[in-house]
Design an enzyme around this catalytic site. Structure first.
Site, PDB file in Angstrom:
ATOM      1  N   SER A 169     -21.601  96.797  90.702  1.00  0.00           N
ATOM      2  CA  SER A 169     -20.072  96.121  91.135  1.00  0.00           C
ATOM      3  C   SER A 169     -19.462  96.454  89.336  1.00  0.00           C
ATOM      4  CB  SER A 169     -19.780  94.528  91.312  1.00  0.00           C
ATOM      5  OG  SER A 169     -18.335  94.263  90.772  1.00  0.00           O
TER       6      SER A 169
ATOM      7  N   TYR B 159     -22.817  86.424  87.832  1.00  0.00           N
ATOM      8  CA  TYR B 159     -22.459  87.931  89.049  1.00  0.00           C
ATOM      9  C   TYR B 159     -22.558  89.263  87.591  1.00  0.00           C
ATOM     10  CZ  TYR B 159     -20.497  90.668  92.271  1.00  0.00           C
ATOM     11  OH  TYR B 159     -19.891  91.673  93.146  1.00  0.00           O
TER      12      TYR B 159
END
Length: 247
Positions: free
Chosen positions: A140, A153
């Protein structure tokens, strides 16, 4: 390699980027195994089979080591091998150092990072039997710069970069290529929690191309990394230019 189709194991394969990737790989003639925690892939698997390739569906929670091993072995047994591994399974992990729950931190590592490691550990022996193979991790843009209130995350997605590079070096002698893609704001279920104000800020202030990405934008790059046999150890950012913005 024998005359069978190449086999692609796609985790998180029934939704979003995983589903788009499975469709794109099927269009290129690969047999597909869809692995997902909550199976809702009957329509998708039927669409894949209509392309003239095989599609097998496995329900598994890949946060468990045994589930990773079982998914790999079942894929190889049913479809005849594994040539491509795309690890797209994951999900949000909200919270910061003080605001986040400890179980969210550990769960993020289990599904994003530990599952990637375990899947590779079990899949690589099957891949070594082939002339060439490819592993793709879905990281990401959050792993590049960090995101406030998404500590776990951001950390696990950043760790996937190093897993990519280290495995690329280790597996190069077997002609197994390992690469990574880092999507930005992609219109999937993952983004449905954004408010109108957040969407507006993304389009006007954060993304130079002034649009959200589509799952197919990511799938196209994954297919390129599968097909180009001279790329390994790389991360490709797919974010409309967002990561080069300061604001």
């Amino acid at each position: 390699m024998n005359n069978r189709n190449k086999v692609a194991l796609v985790t998180g394969g029934t939704l979003g980027i995983g589903a788009a990737t499975a469709l794109a790989l099927a269009k290129q003639g690969h047999d597909i195994c869809l692995v997902a925690r909550h199976i809702a892939g009957e329509t998708l698997s039927a669409e894949i089979r209509e392309m003239g390739v095989r599609c097998h569906v496995i329900s598994a929670d890949l946060s468990a080591v045994a589930a990773c091993q079982a998914a790999v072995e079942e894929t190889a047994a049913v479809l005849g091998g594994i040539d491509i591994l795309v690890h797209s399974a994951g999900g949000p992990a909200p919270g910061g150092l003080l605001s986040g729950a400890a179980d969210v931190w550990y769960a993020a590592f289990d599904i994003h990072l530990h599952a990637a490691f375990q899947l590779c550990r079990f899949a690589v022996p099957h891949m070594q039997a082939n002339k060439e193979a490819a592993i793709i991790f879905i990281s990401s843009a959050a792993g590049l710069r960090g995101v406030k209130n998404a500590l776990a995350y951001s950390v696990v997605k950043g760790a996937l970069f190093q897993l990519t590079r280290s495995l690329a070096l280790e597996l190069a002698p077997f002609n197994i290529r390992v690469n990574c893609v880092s999507p930005g704001v992609i219109r999937t279920r993952f983004q449905n929690s954004l408010t109108e104000a957040q969407v507006k800020k993304n389009l006007e202030d954060r993304i130079p191309l002034a649009r959200e990405g589509r799952p197919s934008d990511v799938a196209d790059v994954i297919c390129m990394l599968v097909n180009n046999t001279f790329i390994t150890g790389e991360n490709v950012t797919i974010d409309g230019g967002m990561s080069m913005r300061i604001v």
